[in-house]
Design a protein around this motif. Structure first.
Motif, PDB file in Angstrom:
ATOM      1  N   LYS A 151      84.120  15.014 -18.094  1.00  0.00           N
ATOM      2  CA  LYS A 151      84.294  16.473 -18.032  1.00  0.00           C
ATOM      3  C   LYS A 151      83.392  17.165 -19.051  1.00  0.00           C
ATOM      4  O   LYS A 151      82.816  18.217 -18.765  1.00  0.00           O
ATOM      5  N   LEU A 152      83.271  16.566 -20.242  1.00  0.00           N
ATOM      6  CA  LEU A 152      82.395  17.145 -21.260  1.00  0.00           C
ATOM      7  C   LEU A 152      80.936  17.103 -20.813  1.00  0.00           C
ATOM      8  O   LEU A 152      80.174  18.050 -21.056  1.00  0.00           O
ATOM      9  N   LEU A 153      80.532  16.022 -20.166  1.00  0.00           N
ATOM     10  CA  LEU A 153      79.171  15.923 -19.649  1.00  0.00           C
ATOM     11  C   LEU A 153      78.910  17.040 -18.638  1.00  0.00           C
ATOM     12  O   LEU A 153      77.859  17.685 -18.664  1.00  0.00           O
ATOM     13  N   GLU A 154      79.885  17.289 -17.795  1.00  0.00           N
ATOM     14  CA  GLU A 154      79.768  18.377 -16.820  1.00  0.00           C
ATOM     15  C   GLU A 154      79.623  19.720 -17.539  1.00  0.00           C
ATOM     16  O   GLU A 154      78.777  20.545 -17.175  1.00  0.00           O
ATOM     17  N   ALA A 155      80.407  19.925 -18.593  1.00  0.00           N
ATOM     18  CA  ALA A 155      80.329  21.166 -19.366  1.00  0.00           C
ATOM     19  C   ALA A 155      78.957  21.310 -20.037  1.00  0.00           C
ATOM     20  O   ALA A 155      78.385  22.402 -20.064  1.00  0.00           O
ATOM     21  N   VAL A 156      78.420  20.219 -20.552  1.00  0.00           N
ATOM     22  CA  VAL A 156      77.095  20.248 -21.198  1.00  0.00           C
ATOM     23  C   VAL A 156      76.026  20.637 -20.179  1.00  0.00           C
ATOM     24  O   VAL A 156      75.149  21.461 -20.464  1.00  0.00           O
ATOM     25  N   GLU A 157      76.089  20.059 -18.995  1.00  0.00           N
ATOM     26  CA  GLU A 157      75.107  20.375 -17.956  1.00  0.00           C
ATOM     27  C   GLU A 157      75.174  21.848 -17.560  1.00  0.00           C
ATOM     28  O   GLU A 157      74.146  22.506 -17.400  1.00  0.00           O
ATOM     29  N   ILE A 158      76.391  22.379 -17.440  1.00  0.00           N
ATOM     30  CA  ILE A 158      76.563  23.799 -17.107  1.00  0.00           C
ATOM     31  C   ILE A 158      76.010  24.658 -18.232  1.00  0.00           C
ATOM     32  O   ILE A 158      75.297  25.639 -17.994  1.00  0.00           O
ATOM     33  N   ALA A 159      76.336  24.291 -19.481  1.00  0.00           N
ATOM     34  CA  ALA A 159      75.878  25.061 -20.632  1.00  0.00           C
ATOM     35  C   ALA A 159      74.355  25.068 -20.723  1.00  0.00           C
ATOM     36  O   ALA A 159      73.739  26.118 -20.950  1.00  0.00           O
ATOM     37  N   LYS A 160      73.739  23.908 -20.543  1.00  0.00           N
ATOM     38  CA  LYS A 160      72.261  23.834 -20.600  1.00  0.00           C
ATOM     39  C   LYS A 160      71.648  24.729 -19.530  1.00  0.00           C
ATOM     40  O   LYS A 160      70.671  25.430 -19.785  1.00  0.00           O
ATOM     41  N   GLY A 161      72.225  24.696 -18.345  1.00  0.00           N
ATOM     42  CA  GLY A 161      71.714  25.514 -17.246  1.00  0.00           C
ATOM     43  C   GLY A 161      71.854  27.004 -17.492  1.00  0.00           C
ATOM     44  O   GLY A 161      71.093  27.809 -16.952  1.00  0.00           O
ATOM     45  N   ALA A 162      72.818  27.363 -18.333  1.00  0.00           N
ATOM     46  CA  ALA A 162      73.062  28.777 -18.622  1.00  0.00           C
ATOM     47  C   ALA A 162      72.412  29.218 -19.931  1.00  0.00           C
ATOM     48  O   ALA A 162      72.576  30.358 -20.348  1.00  0.00           O
ATOM     49  N   GLY A 163      71.717  28.287 -20.596  1.00  0.00           N
ATOM     50  CA  GLY A 163      71.068  28.634 -21.851  1.00  0.00           C
ATOM     51  C   GLY A 163      72.016  28.735 -23.033  1.00  0.00           C
ATOM     52  O   GLY A 163      71.700  29.365 -24.039  1.00  0.00           O
ATOM     53  N   ILE A 164      73.181  28.110 -22.923  1.00  0.00           N
ATOM     54  CA  ILE A 164      74.149  28.104 -24.023  1.00  0.00           C
ATOM     55  C   ILE A 164      73.748  26.985 -24.981  1.00  0.00           C
ATOM     56  O   ILE A 164      73.509  25.855 -24.562  1.00  0.00           O
ATOM     57  N   THR A 165      73.685  27.318 -26.260  1.00  0.00           N
ATOM     58  CA  THR A 165      73.241  26.334 -27.243  1.00  0.00           C
ATOM     59  C   THR A 165      74.338  25.317 -27.539  1.00  0.00           C
ATOM     60  O   THR A 165      75.524  25.556 -27.277  1.00  0.00           O
ATOM     61  N   GLU A 166      73.905  24.188 -28.105  1.00  0.00           N
ATOM     62  CA  GLU A 166      74.862  23.149 -28.502  1.00  0.00           C
ATOM     63  C   GLU A 166      75.858  23.705 -29.523  1.00  0.00           C
ATOM     64  O   GLU A 166      77.052  23.408 -29.457  1.00  0.00           O
ATOM     65  N   LYS A 167      75.377  24.516 -30.439  1.00  0.00           N
ATOM     66  CA  LYS A 167      76.245  25.106 -31.467  1.00  0.00           C
ATOM     67  C   LYS A 167      77.301  26.006 -30.824  1.00  0.00           C
ATOM     68  O   LYS A 167      78.476  25.956 -31.192  1.00  0.00           O
ATOM     69  N   GLU A 168      76.884  26.811 -29.856  1.00  0.00           N
ATOM     70  CA  GLU A 168      77.832  27.684 -29.159  1.00  0.00           C
ATOM     71  C   GLU A 168      78.881  26.864 -28.403  1.00  0.00           C
ATOM     72  O   GLU A 168      80.070  27.155 -28.443  1.00  0.00           O
ATOM     73  N   LEU A 169      78.424  25.819 -27.719  1.00  0.00           N
ATOM     74  CA  LEU A 169      79.331  24.975 -26.944  1.00  0.00           C
ATOM     75  C   LEU A 169      80.289  24.227 -27.861  1.00  0.00           C
ATOM     76  O   LEU A 169      81.480  24.127 -27.578  1.00  0.00           O
ATOM     77  N   THR A 170      79.760  23.716 -28.980  1.00  0.00           N
ATOM     78  CA  THR A 170      80.605  23.021 -29.949  1.00  0.00           C
ATOM     79  C   THR A 170      81.653  23.967 -30.522  1.00  0.00           C
ATOM     80  O   THR A 170      82.818  23.599 -30.688  1.00  0.00           O
ATOM     81  N   GLY A 171      81.254  25.192 -30.804  1.00  0.00           N
ATOM     82  CA  GLY A 171      82.196  26.201 -31.302  1.00  0.00           C
ATOM     83  C   GLY A 171      83.293  26.486 -30.288  1.00  0.00           C
ATOM     84  O   GLY A 171      84.468  26.621 -30.639  1.00  0.00           O
ATOM     85  N   CYS A 172      82.907  26.548 -29.030  1.00  0.00           N
ATOM     86  CA  CYS A 172      83.879  26.771 -27.955  1.00  0.00           C
ATOM     87  C   CYS A 172      84.861  25.621 -27.877  1.00  0.00           C
ATOM     88  O   CYS A 172      86.078  25.823 -27.781  1.00  0.00           O
ATOM     89  N   LEU A 173      84.344  24.387 -27.932  1.00  0.00           N
ATOM     90  CA  LEU A 173      85.204  23.205 -27.893  1.00  0.00           C
ATOM     91  C   LEU A 173      86.170  23.202 -29.076  1.00  0.00           C
ATOM     92  O   LEU A 173      87.361  22.951 -28.921  1.00  0.00           O
ATOM     93  N   HIS A 174      85.647  23.518 -30.238  1.00  0.00           N
ATOM     94  CA  HIS A 174      86.471  23.553 -31.452  1.00  0.00           C
ATOM     95  C   HIS A 174      87.617  24.572 -31.285  1.00  0.00           C
ATOM     96  O   HIS A 174      88.764  24.284 -31.608  1.00  0.00           O
ATOM     97  N   GLU A 175      87.270  25.736 -30.751  1.00  0.00           N
ATOM     98  CA  GLU A 175      88.272  26.779 -30.539  1.00  0.00           C
ATOM     99  C   GLU A 175      89.320  26.347 -29.504  1.00  0.00           C
ATOM    100  O   GLU A 175      90.511  26.520 -29.693  1.00  0.00           O
ATOM    101  N   LEU A 176      88.860  25.756 -28.409  1.00  0.00           N
ATOM    102  CA  LEU A 176      89.769  25.318 -27.352  1.00  0.00           C
ATOM    103  C   LEU A 176      90.676  24.191 -27.824  1.00  0.00           C
ATOM    104  O   LEU A 176      91.814  24.066 -27.380  1.00  0.00           O
ATOM    105  N   TYR A 177      90.165  23.356 -28.721  1.00  0.00           N
ATOM    106  CA  TYR A 177      90.927  22.218 -29.214  1.00  0.00           C
ATOM    107  C   TYR A 177      91.981  22.642 -30.230  1.00  0.00           C
ATOM    108  O   TYR A 177      92.790  21.869 -30.655  1.00  0.00           O
ATOM    109  N   GLY A 178      91.947  23.891 -30.616  1.00  0.00           N
ATOM    110  CA  GLY A 178      92.954  24.412 -31.534  1.00  0.00           C
ATOM    111  C   GLY A 178      92.395  24.742 -32.903  1.00  0.00           C
ATOM    112  O   GLY A 178      93.137  24.831 -33.876  1.00  0.00           O
ATOM    113  N   GLY A 179      91.102  24.899 -32.987  1.00  0.00           N
ATOM    114  CA  GLY A 179      90.494  25.313 -34.239  1.00  0.00           C
ATOM    115  C   GLY A 179      90.560  24.277 -35.334  1.00  0.00           C
ATOM    116  O   GLY A 179      90.441  24.593 -36.504  1.00  0.00           O
TER     117      GLY A 179
END
Length: 126
Positions: free
Chosen positions: A95-123
């Motif tokens: 599922k994370l691989l799928e999210a990375v592929e979507i993020a790359k396609g949308a121009g979302i940076t690794e830092k932005e995606l990591t921040g999102c994951l951190h927030e979703l995981y409960g900070g």
């Protein structure tokens, strides 16, 4: 059983039940051989239909988390907890691989995606 259901989560109720029971088994809250509540009892306690709890138990049995003994009930399956955890890890990784592929396609940076994951995981509180 401490199952919390949300009508606004976007996930079907049976899936919420399944995920929470899997988590209890993987974390050792529920032990191998322990009897699960009957489908009817769980449905009554959660105020959901018997069909919903039956589907959750069927999913749990299909995935090897519980075993049903006709006329006796449903029990936490004897299993290799580490193997089940590794399987869940592989599913999360896919599922994370799928999210990375979507993020790359949308121009979302690794830092932005990591921040999102951190927030979703409960900070980081978990």
């Amino acid at each position: 059983m401490a199952i919390v259901l949300s009508n606004s989560s976007g996930k079907p109720i049976y899936e919420q039940i399944t995920e929470q029971i899997k988590s209890e088994i993987l974390t050792g809250v529920r032990q191998a051989g322990e009897q699960m509540p009957s489908i009817r009892t769980l449905a009554k306690d959660l105020r959901v239909s018997v069909i919903t709890t039956k589907r959750a138990y069927e999913e749990l049995e299909r995935d090897g988390f519980v075993e049903t003994v006709p006329g006796r009930g449903t029990y936490v399956a004897l299993q290799n907890r580490q193997a089940l955890r590794e399987e869940q890890y592989r599913r999360a990784e896919a599922k994370l691989l799928e999210a990375v592929e979507i993020a790359k396609g949308a121009g979302i940076t690794e830092k932005e995606l990591t921040g999102c994951l951190h927030e979703l995981y409960g900070g980081g509180d978990a």
